[in-house]
Design a protein around this motif. Structure first.
Motif, short mmCIF file in Angstrom:
data_model
loop_
_atom_site.label_atom_id
_atom_site.label_comp_id
_atom_site.label_asym_id
_atom_site.label_seq_id
_atom_site.Cartn_x
_atom_site.Cartn_y
_atom_site.Cartn_z
N UNK A 438 0.83 -1.20 0.00
CA UNK A 438 0.00 0.00 0.00
C UNK A 438 0.87 1.25 0.00
N UNK A 439 1.97 1.22 0.72
CA UNK A 439 2.88 2.37 0.72
C UNK A 439 3.43 2.63 -0.68
N UNK A 440 3.74 1.57 -1.40
CA UNK A 440 4.21 1.74 -2.78
C UNK A 440 3.14 2.39 -3.65
N UNK A 441 1.88 1.98 -3.45
CA UNK A 441 0.80 2.57 -4.23
C UNK A 441 0.62 4.04 -3.90
N UNK A 442 0.78 4.41 -2.64
CA UNK A 442 0.67 5.81 -2.25
C UNK A 442 1.77 6.63 -2.91
N UNK A 443 3.00 6.13 -2.88
CA UNK A 443 4.11 6.87 -3.50
C UNK A 443 3.90 7.01 -5.00
N UNK A 444 3.42 5.97 -5.65
CA UNK A 444 3.14 6.05 -7.09
C UNK A 444 2.04 7.07 -7.37
N UNK A 445 1.02 7.10 -6.50
CA UNK A 445 -0.06 8.07 -6.67
C UNK A 445 0.45 9.50 -6.51
N UNK A 446 1.27 9.74 -5.49
CA UNK A 446 1.80 11.09 -5.27
C UNK A 446 2.78 11.49 -6.36
N UNK A 447 3.50 10.52 -6.92
CA UNK A 447 4.37 10.82 -8.07
C UNK A 447 3.55 11.26 -9.27
N UNK A 448 2.46 10.55 -9.54
CA UNK A 448 1.58 10.95 -10.64
C UNK A 448 0.94 12.31 -10.37
N UNK A 449 0.61 12.58 -9.10
CA UNK A 449 0.03 13.88 -8.76
C UNK A 449 1.02 15.01 -9.03
N UNK A 450 2.28 14.81 -8.64
CA UNK A 450 3.31 15.83 -8.92
C UNK A 450 3.50 16.00 -10.42
N UNK A 451 3.49 14.91 -11.17
CA UNK A 451 3.63 15.01 -12.63
C UNK A 451 2.46 15.77 -13.24
N UNK A 452 1.26 15.55 -12.72
CA UNK A 452 0.09 16.27 -13.23
C UNK A 452 0.19 17.76 -12.90
N UNK A 453 0.65 18.07 -11.71
CA UNK A 453 0.80 19.48 -11.32
C UNK A 453 1.80 20.20 -12.21
N UNK A 454 2.92 19.56 -12.48
CA UNK A 454 3.98 20.24 -13.24
C UNK A 454 3.72 20.23 -14.75
#
Length: 730
Positions: A438-454
Motif C-alpha cells: 500500500x505504501x508503494x501505491x501511495x508513493x506512485x499516486x503522489x508521483x503521478x500527482x506531482x507530474x500532473x501538477x507540473x
C-alpha cells in the motif's frame, strides 16, 4: 379421433358454449358450464389460447353476461399461445366505455392488458386510444393501472400542457402517488420545461407488479411452445428505443436494471430525428442550435461546432466519446455548471452518503467513468476534488482503491495547506499503518500527482484567465497562492514521509524502486517540464538510499545527483540569458550548499574511501568522536566500508570482478584502489551505469586528492543570481 383433435374439439366447444350464451347462467350445479370453464383453464395452462379464442373470450368476460366469478376465471385463463391480437386489446377499451362490466372486472381487464402488453402484435391502433384512456384517470380505483398503461403508450406527441396540468393538480388532490409521479416522469423525459419537479428518488418502482405469478405463467406457457419469453423486445426496451430513436441508449438495457448498476443517465433530448423542426425565427436572427441527438459522427461535430445543444441529462457526457469532445472545447459556462452540479450531487450520494455501500458496482462505474473523463481532458474536475476530499477523511484504504488513486493524481493545483488537509494528511495516516504494498501505491499516486501538477496544472496557473485561454474547461481555483510554494512544499512533505518509511521498512527493493521514480521526477522538473526552479529533496533521504543494500538503488541515486547538476546548470544558463527572472533568496543559497555538500559526501564515500568525518558538521556522515579515539579510528577500515569496492550492495560484484580478472590469491584490498576505473566499466557491463556517470560528472582524472573546489557541482556564486524567493523554502 386423435388426442390432439379431441383436445381441439374440446376447447372449440368450450369457447362456443360461452359465445352462444345469451343469458346469465347458474354457476353452482351447472356441469356443462363447469366443464367448459375447466377445459379453457386446462388448455390455457398447457398450450395457451389461440388469438381467435382470446378475442372471443374477452367479449364474453367483459359483456357481463356471466356471473362475476366466471368472468374472473375466464380473464385469468387468457394466456396467449403465441401473440395477442390488437383487436382484443381494443375490445377491452371499448367495453370499459360501456360500463357493462363491474368495476372489479374492469380493473382485472386492465391488469390483463399490462400482463400481456409485450405480446400484443401491433400497438398503433391501441395508441390511438390514448385520449380515451387518459379520461379514465377520473376513476381513482382504476388510476394505478391506467397510469401504468399510459406510461407504456406515451410518445412525444402525447405530452400536452393540459394533461400535465391535470396530473399535477390530481397529485395535489391525492397527495404524492408513485403511479402519478411515474407518468409525470415520462412526460418530463420529453419536455423537461413542462414538468419541473418530479421526485424520482423516493420510489424504487413507480408501478409495482401485483401479477408476477400471472406473468410467470404466461412466460412459462410460451417457453413450452418453443417461443422466446418475449415477442421481440420487452416494453422497457421499447420505451428506451422511443426515447432514443438514434440508437444512442446504452445497450437498450431495461431501465430499472440499468439504474441498479449504472448511475450515469442515458442521453435524452427534446428532439428526435423524425420530429426535428428548425426554429425559423431563431435561425433568421442567427441563432442556430442542433440537438446532440442528431450528431452521429465527428464530421457532424465539425459541421455544427458552435451550435450543438447539450442533452437534457448533462451527466450523459461520461458515456459518449463524441459528447466528451464537444464538452472539451465548449465555452458554455452553463453547461459546465450543470455538469459540476450533477457530478457533485451524484458522487456525494453514491460515495459519501451511502454508509453501507450495498451496491458498489454503481460507485465503481461512476468513479471509473470520471477517471476516464479526467484523463481525456488532462484536467481534474473541481467537483470531484471536493467530494473526494470529504470521502478521504473516512476512507479505509481498500474500497475503490485503484480508481481513487487515479482520481487523486488528477487533483488540481491548490495551496499546500488545502492539499494537505484534503489529500496528504488522510494518506499519511493510512501510509504509516498499512503494508509495504500500500505504501508503494501511495508513493506512485503522489508521483503521478506531482507530474500532473507540473505538466498540466502549472501552465494553467500562469494564465490570467483559464477559461478564455482554452487550456482548461473548468474555472480557475478561487484561492490566491504561490504555485511555486505549493509544489516545493509538496515535494518536501513527500520526501520527509518517505524518509520515515525508509527507516521503518529498511531496504525494501519494491519500495525503493517507487521512491527512485519519485526522485527521478523531482530532479528533472526543469528540463522535462520547464519549471523555472529546481527542488532539492530532503538530504537525509538521499543518504539513506546511498547506503541501501540493493546495487540498483545505489546506481540510480547517483544518477539523480547527476540530473540535479544538469538542471541546476540549465537554470543558471536561463537566468544569464534572461529567460528566467533572477531573485535573491537565502533559502536558495542554503539549498545550493546542501546540494554541493551531498556531492562531496557521495564522492568521499564512494571514491575517496573516507565516508565519515568529525570535522565537517554539514556532512550527512558527520559524527562526534573523542580525540583519544581519533588515531584508532583513522587506522581502522570503517570509513572504507561504504566505498566502491566494500559497499554492501556492490561487494558481490567486487568478488566476481576479482574472480573474473584472475588476480593472485594473496592480493590485498589496497591494491584494488588502483583498479577503480576498470571496476566502473565492469559495473557498466552489469547495467549499473549511474556510478560511472556520477564519477565522470564530478571527479576529474588524475587528481591526487579531492577538495571542495574540485567538485564539479553548482557553485555558490549562483547565490547572487537567484530566481523566485519562494522556490526553495523548506
Amino acid at each position: 379421433m386423435s388426442s390432439r383433435k379431441r383436445s381441439a374439439k374440446g376447447i372449440n366447444d368450450a369457447v362456443k358454449f360461452f359465445v352462444d350464451a345469451t343469458t346469465r347462467q347458474k354457476f353452482k350445479g351447472n356441469e356443462e358450464l363447469l366443464w367448459a370453464l375447466e377445459c379453457i383453464e386446462e388448455t390455457s395452462l398447457k398450450t395457451g389460447l389461440s388469438p381467435d379464442h382470446i378475442t372471443a373470450l374477452v367479449d364474453v368476460a367483459a359483456s357481463g353476461i356471466q356471473v362475476e366469478t366466471v368472468c374472473k376465471r375466464i380473464i385469468k385463463a387468457l394466456i396467449p399461445q403465441s401473440v395477442v391480437p390488437e383487436k382484443a386489446a381494443l375490445s377491452v377499451i371499448s367495453w370499459l366505455c360501456t360500463r357493462k362490466p363491474s368495476i372489479n372486472i374492469q380493473c382485472l381487464l386492465l391488469r390483463w392488458l399490462l400482463v400481456i402488453y409485450e405480446y400484443i402484435d401491433t400497438r398503433d391502433d391501441l395508441h390511438a386510444m390514448y385520449g380515451v384512456l387518459f379520461h379514465f384517470l377520473h376513476y381513482r380505483i382504476m388510476t394505478p393501472y391506467i397510469c401504468h398503461l399510459l406510461y407504456l403508450l406515451t410518445r412525444k406527441e402525447d405530452v400536452k400542457l393540459f394533461r400535465v396540468r391535470f396530473l399535477i393538480q390530481y397529485q395535489k388532490d391525492m397527495g404524492p402517488q408513485a403511479f402519478l409521479t411515474g407518468l409525470l416522469s415520462i412526460y418530463r423525459h420529453y419536455y423537461p420545461s413542462l414538468v419541473h419537479v418530479v421526485n424520482t428518488r423516493s420510489y424504487k418502482s413507480f408501478f409495482p407488479s401485483y401479477d408476477r405469478k400471472w406473468s410467470a405463467t404466461v412466460r412459462q406457457v410460451r417457453e413450452q411452445n418453443g417461443l422466446s419469453p418475449t415477442v421481440d423486445m420487452s416494453w422497457e426496451k421499447a420505451l428506451l428505443e422511443r426515447l432514443h430513436p438514434t440508437g444512442q441508449a446504452i445497450d437498450l438495457m431495461p431501465s430499472r436494471k440499468r439504474r441498479k448498476i449504472d448511475p450515469i443517465p442515458v442521453i435524452h433530448s427534446l428532439t428526435s430525428k423524425t420530429n426535428y423542426k428548425r426554429d425559423t425565427l431563431a435561425h433568421s436572427l442567427g441563432i442556430r442550435t442542433v440537438p446532440f441527438i442528431l450528431i452521429h459522427s465527428f464530421k457532424d461535430v465539425l459541421d455544427n461546432l458552435d451550435s450543438i445543444e447539450f442533452p437534457s441529462q448533462i451527466g450523459a457526457v461520461l458515456r459518449s466519446d463524441t459528447l466528451k469532445h464537444v464538452m472539451s472545447y465548449t465555452k458554455d459556462h452553463i453547461a459546465e455548471a450543470r455538469f459540476q452540479f450533477w457530478v457533485a450531487e451524484t458522487l456525494q450520494e453514491e460515495l459519501v452518503d451511502t454508509l453501507k455501500q450495498k451496491n458498489k458496482e454503481r460507485a465503481t462505474t461512476l468513479l471509473r467513468l470520471l477517471k476516464l473523463f479526467s484523463d481525456f481532458l488532462q484536467e481534474g474536475i473541481p467537483a470531484v476534488d471536493i467530494v473526494m476530499s470529504e470521502y478521504l477523511q473516512t476512507w479505509n484504504g481498500q474500497h475503490f482503491k485503484h480508481v481513487i488513486f487515479k482520481l487523486i493524481s488528477r487533483f488540481r493545483l491548490y495551496s499546500f495547506s488545502t492539499l494537505n488537509r484534503a489529500v496528504l494528511e488522510p494518506l499519511r495516516k493510512l501510509f504509516f499503518t498499512s503494508s509495504i504494498y500500500f505504501k508503494c501505491q501511495v508513493i506512485m499516486c503522489l508521483t503521478d500527482l506531482l507530474r500532473n501538477h507540473t505538466a498540466n496544472e502549472w501552465p494553467r496557473s500562469l494564465e490570467v484567465n483559464d477559461t478564455d485561454s482554452g487550456l482548461c474547461l473548468f474555472s480557475k481555483v478561487s484561492e490566491e497562492f504561490s504555485s511555486i510554494d505549493g509544489i516545493v512544499s509538496f515535494v518536501t512533505f513527500v520526501s520527509k514521509m518517505i524518509l520515515v518509511a525508509c527507516v521503518s521498512d529498511s531496504h525494501n527493493a519494491l519500495f525503493e524502486l517507487c521512491v527512485l521514480d519519485f526522485l527521478d521526477l523531482v530532479s528533472n522538473l526543469h528540463k522535462e517540464y520547464h519549471l523555472p526552479f529546481v527542488v532539492l529533496v530532503e538530504p537525509r533521504l538521499l543518504e539513506r538510499l546511498l547506503i541501501s543494500s540493493h546495487p540498483m538503488t545505489v546506481s540510480r541515486v547517483c544518477s539523480v545527483m547527476c540530473r540535479y547538476k544538469e538542471n541546476f546548470n540549465m537554470v543558471k544558463a536561463a537566468q544569464k540569458s534572461g529567460d528566467i527572472e533572477v531573485v535573491q533568496n537565502r533559502e536558495e543559497i542554503k539549498m545550493i550548499r546542501s546540494c554541493n555538500q551531498l556531492i562531496i559526501d557521495f564522492c568521499n564515500t564512494l571514491w575517496r574511501f573516507k565516508a565519515f568525518t568529525s570535522t565537517d558538521k554539514g556532512s550527512i556522515f558527520y559524527w562526534y568522536r573523542e580525540e583519544t579515539d581519533k588515531e584508532n579510528f583513522d587506522d581502522s577500515p570503517v570509513e572504507e566500508n561504504l566505498s566502491l569496492f566494500r559497499h554492501p550492495a556492490l561487494l558481490p560484484y567486487t568478488i566476481r570482478y576479482v574472480y573474473k580478472t584472475q588476480l593472485e590469491p594473496g592480493i590485498k584490498f589496497a591494491d584494488l584502489k588502483n583498479m577503480k576505473r576498470d571496476f566502473l566499466n565492469y559495473l557498466d557491463h552489469n547495467h549499473f551505469t549511474g556510478l560511472s556517470q556520477f564519477i565522470a560528472s564530478f571527479i576529474r582524472n588524475k587528481t591526487p586528492s579531492l577538495t571542495t573546489t574540485q567538485v564539479m557541482g553548482i557553485s555558490q556564486t549562483m547565490s547572487a543570481s537567484r530566481h523566485d524567493s519562494s522556490a526553495f523554502g523548506f
